[in-house]
Design an enzyme around this catalytic site. Structure first.
Site, PDB file in Angstrom:
ATOM      1  N   ALA A  36       0.863  -1.191   0.000  1.00 26.88           N
ATOM      2  CA  ALA A  36       0.000   0.000   0.000  1.00 26.88           C
ATOM      3  C   ALA A  36       0.895   1.235   0.000  1.00 26.88           C
ATOM      4  O   ALA A  36       2.043   1.181   0.431  1.00 26.88           O
ATOM      5  CB  ALA A  36      -0.887  -0.017   1.236  1.00 26.88           C
TER       6      ALA A  36
ATOM      7  N   CYS B 122       4.463   5.146 -17.103  1.00 24.45           N
ATOM      8  CA  CYS B 122       3.783   3.993 -17.711  1.00 24.45           C
ATOM      9  C   CYS B 122       2.403   3.690 -17.139  1.00 24.45           C
ATOM     10  O   CYS B 122       1.421   3.754 -17.861  1.00 24.45           O
ATOM     11  CB  CYS B 122       4.678   2.762 -17.605  1.00 24.45           C
ATOM     12  SG  CYS B 122       6.135   2.922 -18.643  1.00 24.45           S
TER      13      CYS B 122
HETATM   14  N1  LIG Z   1      10.105   4.448 -19.269  1.00 23.05           N
HETATM   15  C1  LIG Z   1       9.752   3.225 -18.975  1.00 23.05           C
HETATM   16  O1  LIG Z   1       9.950   2.731 -17.871  1.00 23.05           O
HETATM   17  C2  LIG Z   1       9.094   2.364 -20.021  1.00 23.05           C
HETATM   18  C3  LIG Z   1       9.012   0.988 -19.826  1.00 23.05           C
HETATM   19  C4  LIG Z   1       8.408   0.197 -20.805  1.00 23.05           C
HETATM   20  C5  LIG Z   1       7.874   0.790 -21.941  1.00 23.05           C
HETATM   21  N2  LIG Z   1       7.924   2.148 -22.086  1.00 23.05           N
HETATM   22  C6  LIG Z   1       7.385   2.724 -23.324  1.00 23.05           C
HETATM   23  O2  LIG Z   1       8.477   2.973 -24.201  1.00 23.05           O
HETATM   24  C7  LIG Z   1       8.229   4.161 -24.966  1.00 23.05           C
HETATM   25  C8  LIG Z   1       9.361   5.159 -24.754  1.00 23.05           C
HETATM   26  O3  LIG Z   1       9.354   5.550 -23.398  1.00 23.05           O
HETATM   27  P1  LIG Z   1      10.569   6.368 -22.742  1.00 23.05           P
HETATM   28  O4  LIG Z   1      10.260   6.486 -21.310  1.00 23.05           O
HETATM   29  O5  LIG Z   1      11.853   5.771 -23.205  1.00 23.05           O
HETATM   30  O6  LIG Z   1      10.360   7.781 -23.485  1.00 23.05           O
HETATM   31  P2  LIG Z   1      11.342   9.053 -23.459  1.00 23.05           P
HETATM   32  O7  LIG Z   1      10.450  10.222 -23.518  1.00 23.05           O
HETATM   33  O8  LIG Z   1      12.334   8.924 -22.363  1.00 23.05           O
HETATM   34  O9  LIG Z   1      12.148   8.921 -24.834  1.00 23.05           O
HETATM   35  C9  LIG Z   1      11.565   9.060 -26.103  1.00 23.05           C
HETATM   36  C10 LIG Z   1      12.625   9.623 -27.042  1.00 23.05           C
HETATM   37  O10 LIG Z   1      12.126   9.585 -28.376  1.00 23.05           O
HETATM   38  C11 LIG Z   1      12.658  10.707 -29.067  1.00 23.05           C
HETATM   39  N3  LIG Z   1      11.898  10.926 -30.310  1.00 23.05           N
HETATM   40  C12 LIG Z   1      10.638  11.395 -30.465  1.00 23.05           C
HETATM   41  N4  LIG Z   1      10.318  11.417 -31.787  1.00 23.05           N
HETATM   42  C13 LIG Z   1      11.384  10.954 -32.469  1.00 23.05           C
HETATM   43  C14 LIG Z   1      11.647  10.725 -33.837  1.00 23.05           C
HETATM   44  N5  LIG Z   1      10.753  10.975 -34.799  1.00 23.05           N
HETATM   45  N6  LIG Z   1      12.871  10.237 -34.169  1.00 23.05           N
HETATM   46  C15 LIG Z   1      13.800   9.977 -33.222  1.00 23.05           C
HETATM   47  N7  LIG Z   1      13.593  10.168 -31.912  1.00 23.05           N
HETATM   48  C16 LIG Z   1      12.397  10.642 -31.521  1.00 23.05           C
HETATM   49  C17 LIG Z   1      12.557  11.831 -28.051  1.00 23.05           C
HETATM   50  O11 LIG Z   1      13.409  12.896 -28.379  1.00 23.05           O
HETATM   51  C18 LIG Z   1      12.983  11.088 -26.769  1.00 23.05           C
HETATM   52  O12 LIG Z   1      14.389  11.196 -26.559  1.00 23.05           O
HETATM   53  C19 LIG Z   1       6.847   4.667 -24.514  1.00 23.05           C
HETATM   54  O13 LIG Z   1       5.874   4.141 -25.372  1.00 23.05           O
HETATM   55  C20 LIG Z   1       6.702   4.053 -23.134  1.00 23.05           C
HETATM   56  O14 LIG Z   1       5.356   3.860 -22.791  1.00 23.05           O
HETATM   57  C21 LIG Z   1       8.542   2.941 -21.164  1.00 23.05           C
END
Ligand SMILES: NC(=O)c1ccc[n+]([C@@H]2O[C@H](COP(=O)([O-])OP(=O)(O)OC[C@H]3O[C@@H](n4cnc5c(N)ncnc54)[C@H](O)[C@@H]3O)[C@@H](O)[C@H]2O)c1
Length: 440
Positions: free
Chosen positions: A259, A267
């Site tokens: 809790a 996420c």
């Molecule tokens: N953060 C987590 O713990 C986690 C875990 C599992 C899944 N996810 C999923 O993974 C995905 C990414 O999450 P994150 O936390 O790494 O995001 P983030 O925001 O840390 O990174 C995303 C990156 O993508 C870049 N970007 C955006 N458009 C672009 C393009 N056209 N070309 C190149 N780069 C581009 C941005 O500049 C940024 O650096 C999301 O869908 C998220 O839900 C995240």
């Protein structure tokens, strides 16, 4: 084997670095020039334990390269991963703008067969949309017969333990729709298979759904335990005892039954909202998940409500120490952090905040929380003249503070423990009023 990872954030950088560690040649691509420039200089834009050393080693070995220009390296690789952000739109749906931008760039530059894999968390049906977007671009270029495949490989890593989660996964899920794509993905994940990690191959919609179902289930466990905790307080039970009692049942298991003051991060909140939204759009109501969200919103306010009750609804001019700002320990991620809701409410009620977090303070400052928030040097500095401590993020360094010192610096020794990491009897014995979550 050569691959490109587009999006060099928490997921993309960890994914790229870990594949490079396994011997794959990796291009990490991002549109953020500043980020790529820093990475080239060995400066890691995020806090993730162990990542800097691993990036440096693989970058030096030439297996991990950074670029802002996907088109310049696209036709050198066998697989392109899209790991860009999928932030929530105003209505809660996943914004696929970045995912589709990547698909367009791929379609505009593709000259040979490759697999385009979505690693971002995306609603069911996104792979189809990615495929159509690429095909439309190929058609415009007169290359309608050029073969390519799409696949889905959702990521399950946790920030703070991302490298271990990636290198020693509970499972890897790969959604494919062709034997050729499967063969390439098997080749890429061979080091994991050799180490006996489980790779589950599914169809693409199931892979996309698995990610949402997994996060929705975990969020449900948290909200369920928070609901039980609140009820424990009413009936005079102790949620920690209840947790141990139910966790001993092998069908339930002991993990993820804590809790607290609500879940946050990049996420759970967004994925629960997105699943609810997708269902609504398709004429279905996800009743459990709507309740999961409502309980979480309630829970993010619970420390504030307890604080107000303690001070008879008046905290004007009072100084509140907030221990922990990140949405969980071992990360600097402030996205949807419960601390933001708390601090906002304290300030609106006329209180002042002395906040401390071991790594998330720079990120927190970007949220412009106002002049009533002072960022302290350490936990002791945060409690200077404080009228209460709110324990929000359970960093290890908060677990055994020297309470005698803290008691002397505070105006009123009272702790509201949002993560149940202290013991009520012990706290009362040393002269602190203590309030946990779900504890009498
Ligand atoms: N953060 C987590 O713990 C986690 C875990 C599992 C899944 N996810 C999923 O993974 C995905 C990414 O999450 P994150 O936390 O790494 O995001 P983030 O925001 O840390 O990174 C995303 C990156 O993508 C870049 N970007 C955006 N458009 C672009 C393009 N056209 N070309 C190149 N780069 C581009 C941005 O500049 C940024 O650096 C999301 O869908 C998220 O839900 C995240």
């Amino acid at each position: 084997m050569k691959i490109a990872i587009v999006g060099t954030g928490y997921v993309g950088l960890v994914t790229g670095t870990c594949f490079a560690e396994m011997g794959t040649e990796v291009f990490c691509v991002d549109i953020d020039k500043n980020k790529i420039e820093k990475l080239k200089q060995g400066i890691i834009p995020i806090f993730e334990p162990g990542l800097d050393e691993m990036v440096e080693r693989n970058h030096k070995a030439g297996r991990l390269q950074f670029t802002t220009d996907l088109s310049s390296i696209l036709n050198e690789v066998d697989i392109v991963f899209s790991a860009v952000g999928t932030p929530p739109d105003e209505d809660g749906s996943a914004d696929l703008k970045y995912v589709l931008d990547v698909a367009r760039t791929v379609g505009q530059n593709l000259n040979k067969y490759m697999v385009i894999v979505t690693k971002s968390t995306v609603p069911v049906g996104t792979a189809k949309l990615v495929k159509k977007t690429i095909q439309d671009e190929l058609n415009k270029r007169g290359l309608s017969d050029l073969k390519f495949d799409v696949a889905s490989n959702p990521e399950f890593l946790k920030e703070g333990a991302a490298i271990t989660d990636f290198m020693q996964p509970d499972r890897v899920v790969v959604g494919v729709e062709s034997e050729e794509a499967k063969r390439l993905m098997e080749k890429l994940y061979k080091p994991f298979t050799l180490n006996n990690y489980r790779i589950i191959y599914t169809d693409i919609p199931s892979a996309e759904m698995i990610k949402y179902a997994a996060n929705a289930m975990l969020a449900t466990r948290i909200s369920f335990m928070n609901d039980i905790a609140n009820m424990c307080e009413i009936v005079g039970a102790d949620v920690n005892m209840v947790r141990k009692g139910i966790g001993a049942d092998a069908r339930i298991g002991s993990k993820f039954l804590y809790a607290g003051c609500g879940y946050g991060g990049s996420c759970f909140p967004k994925d629960v909202k997105a699943l609810i939204h997708t269902a609504n759009k398709l004429g279905y109501k996800m009743q459990i998940l709507e309740a999961v969200e409502n309980v979480n919103e309630f829970q993010k306010n619970i420390l504030f409500d307890k604080l107000m009750k303690y001070y008879n609804n008046d905290i004007k001019g009072k100084t509140i120490a907030v221990w922990g700002l990140a949405f969980k320990p071992k990360t600097d991620d402030m996205r949807e952090a419960p601390s933001l809701v708390l601090i906002d409410r304290i300030i609106k009620a006329g209180g002042k905040v002395r906040a401390y977090d071991p790594v998330a303070m720079e990120e927190a400052k970007k949220h412009h929380l106002g002049d009533s928030v002072i960022y302290a040097k350490d936990i002791y500095d945060a409690t200077l003249d404080a009228d209460a401590i709110l324990m929000v993020t359970e960093w290890n360094e908060f677990r055994l503070p020297t309470w005698e010192v803290i008691k002397k610096t505070m105006k009123k020794p009272v702790v509201f423990d949002g993560r149940n990491i202290y013991n009520k009897e012990e706290m009362n014995e040393i002269g602190f009023d203590y309030f946990g979550i779900g504890i009498k």
